[in-house]
Design an enzyme around this catalytic site. Structure first.
Site, short mmCIF file in Angstrom:
data_model
loop_
_atom_site.label_atom_id
_atom_site.label_comp_id
_atom_site.label_asym_id
_atom_site.label_seq_id
_atom_site.Cartn_x
_atom_site.Cartn_y
_atom_site.Cartn_z
CB SER A 150 -0.47 0.25 1.39
OG SER A 150 -1.74 1.69 1.25
CE LYS A 184 -4.34 -0.25 0.97
NZ LYS A 184 -5.29 -0.95 1.54
CE LYS A 231 -3.99 3.34 2.30
NZ LYS A 231 -5.23 3.31 2.59
CG ASP A 277 -7.51 2.28 0.54
OD1 ASP A 277 -9.07 2.46 0.54
OD2 ASP A 277 -7.22 2.10 1.23
CD GLU A 284 -8.59 -0.59 0.75
OE1 GLU A 284 -8.10 -1.50 -0.14
OE2 GLU A 284 -8.67 -1.10 2.13
CG ASP A 325 -10.07 -0.64 5.13
OD1 ASP A 325 -10.94 -1.00 6.22
OD2 ASP A 325 -9.66 0.07 4.82
CE LYS A 380 -7.22 -2.32 6.96
NZ LYS A 380 -7.38 -0.66 7.04
N GLY A 420 -3.84 -4.43 6.15
CA GLY A 420 -2.59 -3.94 7.59
C GLY A 420 -2.98 -2.63 8.25
O1 OSB Z 1 -6.94 1.96 4.23
O2 OSB Z 1 -5.90 0.06 4.15
C1 OSB Z 1 -5.80 1.37 4.62
C2 OSB Z 1 -3.06 2.39 6.81
C3 OSB Z 1 -3.67 3.14 7.59
C4 OSB Z 1 -4.99 3.69 7.96
C5 OSB Z 1 -6.08 2.91 6.58
C6 OSB Z 1 -4.99 1.53 5.44
C7 OSB Z 1 -4.14 2.07 5.61
C8 OSB Z 1 -3.26 0.74 4.43
C9 OSB Z 1 -1.47 0.19 5.35
O3 OSB Z 1 -3.69 0.87 3.90
C10 OSB Z 1 -1.49 -0.96 4.91
C11 OSB Z 1 -0.12 -1.13 4.85
O4 OSB Z 1 0.08 -1.83 4.31
O5 OSB Z 1 -0.49 -1.59 7.08
MG MG Z 2 -8.49 0.54 3.23
#
Ligand code: OSB
Ligand code: MG
Length: 370
Positions: free
Chosen positions: A137, A163, A165, A190, A215, A240, A264, A292
C-alpha cells in the site's frame, strides 16, 4: 484451558521510514500499544492494538484504546479462565465497539494458546496456505515522480500487487500516469472514504484503467451507497472501513455493496471474528485479503498467520518490516521473498521472538492489570 493471570499494556513510539499519507491525513510516527498476556504458569502471548493516532480511519485512536483496554476490557480477561482463546471474544462482548482494543487482547490470547500447545499460530487458526502472497500500500506522495519511483522499487522487490492511495486531488491523472508507466500490473486504488455518490462521473471514469479493485470510495460507515455505485461501475469495489463484524459482511454481501473485502484483524475484533468473516465470505464466493494498519512486527506476525486461511485468496497489504521500520521489535524481521511471498514460520505461536530490550528502550508507558 487458559488461565489468564494478567494483561500488560505497553505504548511504544516508532517513527516510520517514510511518511504515510491517506485521504484523511499524514502519519510520521506510530504510537503502538502492545498487549502481553500471561497465564498462571507464567507463559506469555503478544498482541497489538492497531488503531491510529487520531480517529481519522475509525473512531478508535491510541488514547481511547489505551483507556478502554485498561479500564474496561482487561478486567474482563485478567484473572479469568477460558476453555480456549476462541472464547475470549465473548467475555468482552458486553462492551460495544472498541474492536481494535479487543483484538489486541484477543490475539495475544491466541498466541499464548498456540505457544502452550507448541503449534504455530497459523496452523492453530486453521490456516492452509503456509505461503501467502503480498502486495503493498503506497501513500499519497509529494509528487507523481516520487510515487513512480516507489512503485518501481516495490515491483523490483517482487510484490504482486500495487495499491495506491487516492483522493480528489490525487486520482484520475495519477492513475493514468501509473498505467502508462507500468502497463498491466495488478493495480488498485484506496480512497479511504474520500468521495460521495455526487462524484459518480469521476468514479465511473476510473473504469478505463482496469483496476483490480477500488477500495472504500464512499463514506466510512456506508454499505448502501456502495451498492448503488457498484451497480454503475465495472471496477470491483472492495470494502474496508464499514465491515466491522461478521454481520456487516453478511449484509454487504446481501446488498451487493462490493465484490471483495479487505479483512483487517483489528477492525473486526481479532482472530475469532476474522475467522467468522472469512467463513461467511468463502461460502458466498466473496474473496477477502488481509489489510494492514502500519503494524509493528507483532501485529504483522498476526496478519501473516490469519492470511493463511483458505478464504484469503488475493495478495494482502502484509509486507516486509523494513518498508516501515528502521528496526522492528521482533526477531527476525518480516521478510518478503523475491517473488513477493511470505512463508509463515513453524515456531510455536506467532513464530517471531519479541525483542524485549528494544521494547523497553522505546516504551512510553506501561500498565499491568491483574
Ligand atoms: O485503508 O487500508 C487502509 C493504513 C492505515 C490506515 C488505513 C489503511 C492503511 C493502509 C496501509 O493502506 C496498509 C499497511 O501497509 O499496513
Ligand atoms: Mg483501506
Amino acid at each position: 484451558m487458559l488461565n489468564i493471570r494478567s494483561t500488560e499494556l505497553t505504548e511504544i513510539n516508532l517513527p516510520l521510514v517514510h511518511f504515510f499519507e491517506t485521504s484523511f491525513g499524514r502519519t510520521y510516527e506510530r504510537r503502538v500499544i502492545l498487549v502481553r498476556v500471561e497465564d498462571t504458569d507464567g507463559a506469555e502471548g503478544w498482541g497489538e492494538i492497531t488503531c491510529g493516532e487520531t480517529p481519522g480511519y475509525s473512531d478508535e485512536w491510541t488514547d481511547s484504546a489505551w483507556a478502554t483496554a485498561e479500564q474496561i476490557l482487561s478486567p474482563m480477561v485478567a484473572g479469568k479462565e477460558f476453555e480456549s482463546a476462541a472464547d475470549v471474544w465473548d467475555a468482552m462482548k458486553w462492551a460495544r465497539g472498541h474492536r481494535m482494543a479487543k483484538a489486541g487482547i484477543e490475539t495475544a490470547c491466541w498466541d499464548l494458546e498456540a505457544k502452550k500447545l507448541g503449534v504455530p499460530l497459523w496452523r492453530h487458526l486453521g490456516g492452509v496456505n503456509q505461503t501467502i502472497e503480498c502486495g503493498v500500500s503506497i501513500g499519497i506522495q509529494d509528487s507523481v515522480e516520487q510515487l513512480l519511483e516507489k512503485i518501481r522499487v516495490e515491483l523490483e522487490a517482487g510484490y504482486k500487487r500495487i495499491k495506491i492511495k487516492i483522493s480528489p486531488s490525487w486520482d484520475y491523472d495519477v492513475i493514468k500516469t501509473v498505467r502508462a508507466e507500468f502497463g498491466d500490473i495488478l493495480l488498485m486504488g484506496d480512497a479511504n472514504s474520500a468521495y460521495t455518490l455526487a462524484d459518480i462521473d469521476l468514479l465511473k471514469s476510473l473504469d478505463e484503467f482496469n483496476l483490480m479493485m477500488l477500495e472504500q470510495p464512499l463514506p466510512y460507515d456506508d454499505i448502501i451507497d456502495h451498492a448503488k455505485l457498484q451497480a454503475q461501475i465495472n471496477t470491483p469495489i472492495c470494502l474496508d472501513e464499514p465491515i466491522k463484524s461478521p454481520e456487516d459482511a453478511r449484509k454487504a454481501i446481501e446488498l451487493k455493496s462490493g465484490k471483495i473485502i479487505n479483512l483487517k484483524n483489528g477492525r473486526v475484533g481479532g482472530h475469532t471474528q476474522s475467522k467468522m468473516v472469512e467463513q461467511i465470505c468463502r461460502k458466498a464466493g466473496m474473496p477477502v485479503w488481509c489489510g494492514g494498519m502500519l503494524e509493528s512486527g507483532i501485529g504483522r506476525a498476526h496478519n501473516i498467520a490469519i492470511s493463511t486461511l483458505a478464504g484469503y485468496t488475493m495478495p494482502g497489504d502484509v509486507s516486509a518490516s523494513k518498508r516501515y521500520w528502521h528496526e522492528d521489535i521482533i526477531e527476525p524481521a518480516v521478510e518478503v521473498s523475491a517473488n513477493g511471498t511470505i512463508t509463515a514460520p513453524e515456531a510455536p505461536g506467532i513464530g517471531f521472538d519479541v525483542r524485549r530490550n528494544q521494547v523497553e528502550k522505546i516504551s512510553k508507558r506501561r500498565v499491568l492489570v491483574t
